[in-house]
Design a protein around this motif. Structure first.
Motif, short mmCIF file in Angstrom:
data_model
loop_
_atom_site.label_atom_id
_atom_site.label_comp_id
_atom_site.label_asym_id
_atom_site.label_seq_id
_atom_site.Cartn_x
_atom_site.Cartn_y
_atom_site.Cartn_z
N ARG A 169 -10.64 5.10 1.78
CA ARG A 169 -10.68 5.71 0.44
C ARG A 169 -9.29 6.07 -0.04
O ARG A 169 -8.96 5.88 -1.20
CB ARG A 169 -11.60 6.94 0.45
N LEU A 170 -8.47 6.57 0.88
CA LEU A 170 -7.09 6.91 0.51
C LEU A 170 -6.34 5.67 0.05
O LEU A 170 -5.72 5.66 -1.02
CB LEU A 170 -6.36 7.55 1.70
N SER A 171 -6.42 4.59 0.83
CA SER A 171 -5.64 3.41 0.45
C SER A 171 -6.17 2.79 -0.84
O SER A 171 -5.39 2.32 -1.67
CB SER A 171 -5.51 2.40 1.58
N LYS A 172 -7.47 2.85 -1.04
CA LYS A 172 -8.03 2.31 -2.29
C LYS A 172 -7.50 3.09 -3.51
O LYS A 172 -7.09 2.50 -4.51
CB LYS A 172 -9.56 2.39 -2.23
N ALA A 173 -7.46 4.40 -3.37
CA ALA A 173 -6.96 5.23 -4.48
C ALA A 173 -5.50 4.91 -4.76
O ALA A 173 -5.08 4.76 -5.92
CB ALA A 173 -7.12 6.71 -4.12
N LEU A 174 -4.70 4.77 -3.71
CA LEU A 174 -3.26 4.52 -3.89
C LEU A 174 -3.01 3.11 -4.43
O LEU A 174 -2.13 2.91 -5.27
CB LEU A 174 -2.52 4.73 -2.56
#
Ligand code: AMP
Length: 286
Positions: free
Chosen positions: A224-229
């Protein structure tokens, strides 16, 4: 007075007597076109060692066939002044023929994932070139300590692995990334950016700051973190994202959960420049 040397033989002749006097040797390998990041490495070397050797060599074996070897920025005159100002004792500026004479046949390869992921995936052979030139330079200079920037985190991991695996007797010291006032990681390749691209490039360091905020906000899921970034960076139209990954800082393996120190690493094309940046997120008592 700083000494400038172009051959391996003369460099050895200059360093030998200093070692015999018991002086510690600090070494900073570079490709030149100095900025404050390079100077931070040199100053730390000067703090820790009696004699500081800096090399400037745009190493052809670490460039791919369609990369910027020929266009890589160079300004030896300016570099000389900056190195001298940082207290460098010996500037080593070999030619390509000095480092790779006819018949040159030996390469150093750090096998496995740490050299194959992240930049290793998009730049096949890059870390083989890096490991080869750094091994050669360490063998020539035989420093007590060698200094590398954390901006090139994967390079630092690869070099530490090489030094450990083949028992080189040198301390590898990582130096935190030096940034422009607005957050852009200093890089010789920033010289390729026009004003619009320079502004767009800020998205990389902003994304890394956002990563810290998202994790502070409680997010622990790496996907989820990498998708947001990734979404945040892709919204900037001048930037072509190559990768943004959330990994273990030592193994460089992707992580699922952010439960210990975590590396967020990014690479992107902006105009003619391929830029990288990274940050370490500290969580959970680590
Ligand atoms: P280069 O000349 O780009 O190959 O870099 C030479 C050394 O300086 C490498 O160890 C880099 O990691 C380091 N370096 C480059 N940019 C920075 C920076 N912004 N902050 C700290 N170190 C850096």
């Amino acid at each position: 007075m700083m000494l400038e040397i172009n051959t391996v033989k003369e460099l050895r002749e200059a360093i030998g007597p200093e070692k015999a006097k018991g002086k510690k040797i600090g070494f900073v390998p570079t490709m030149g076109y100095f900025h404050e990041g390079h100077l931070a490495l040199m100053r730390e070397a000067k703090n820790r060692a009696g004699i500081v050797v800096v090399s400037i060599f745009v190493n052809p074996t670490q460039f791919g066939p369609n990369e910027d070897l020929d266009k890589y920025p160079r300004d030896l005159e300016r570099d000389r002044g900056l190195a001298e100002g940082a207290g460098v004792d010996i500037l080593f500026v070999p030619s390509a023929a000095e480092m790779y004479p006819d018949g040159y046949a030996t390469y150093v390869e750090v096998a496995g994932d740490i050299a194959d992921v992240l930049c290793g995936r998009s730049r096949p052979g890059h870390f083989r070139g890096v490991a080869t030139i750094v091994a050669k330079l360490l063998n020539i200079v035989m420093p007590d300590a060698a200094f590398f920037g954390e901006k090139d985190w994967q390079q630092l991991v690869v070099i530490k692995r090489m030094v450990h695996d083949i028992n080189m007797d040198v301390e590898i010291v990582g130096i935190p990334t030096v940034r422009e006032a607005d957050g852009l990681a200093m890089s010789s390749r920033n010289a390729y950016l026009n004003p619009k691209e320079r502004e767009a490039a800020l998205i990389l360091s902003r994304a890394l700051r956002l990563a810290h905020d998202i994790v502070k906000g409680g997010e622990r899921d790496a996907a989820r973190l990498s998708k947001a970034l990734q979404g945040y960076i892709r919204a900037e139209k001048h930037v072509e994202l190559e990768y943004l990954e959330v990994c273990d800082p030592e193994s460089l393996a992707p992580v699922d959960k952010i439960a210990a120190d975590t590396l967020v690493a990014v690479a992107a094309k902006i105009g003619k420049a391929r830029l990288i940046d990274n940050t370490i997120i500290h969580v959970g008592g680590s």
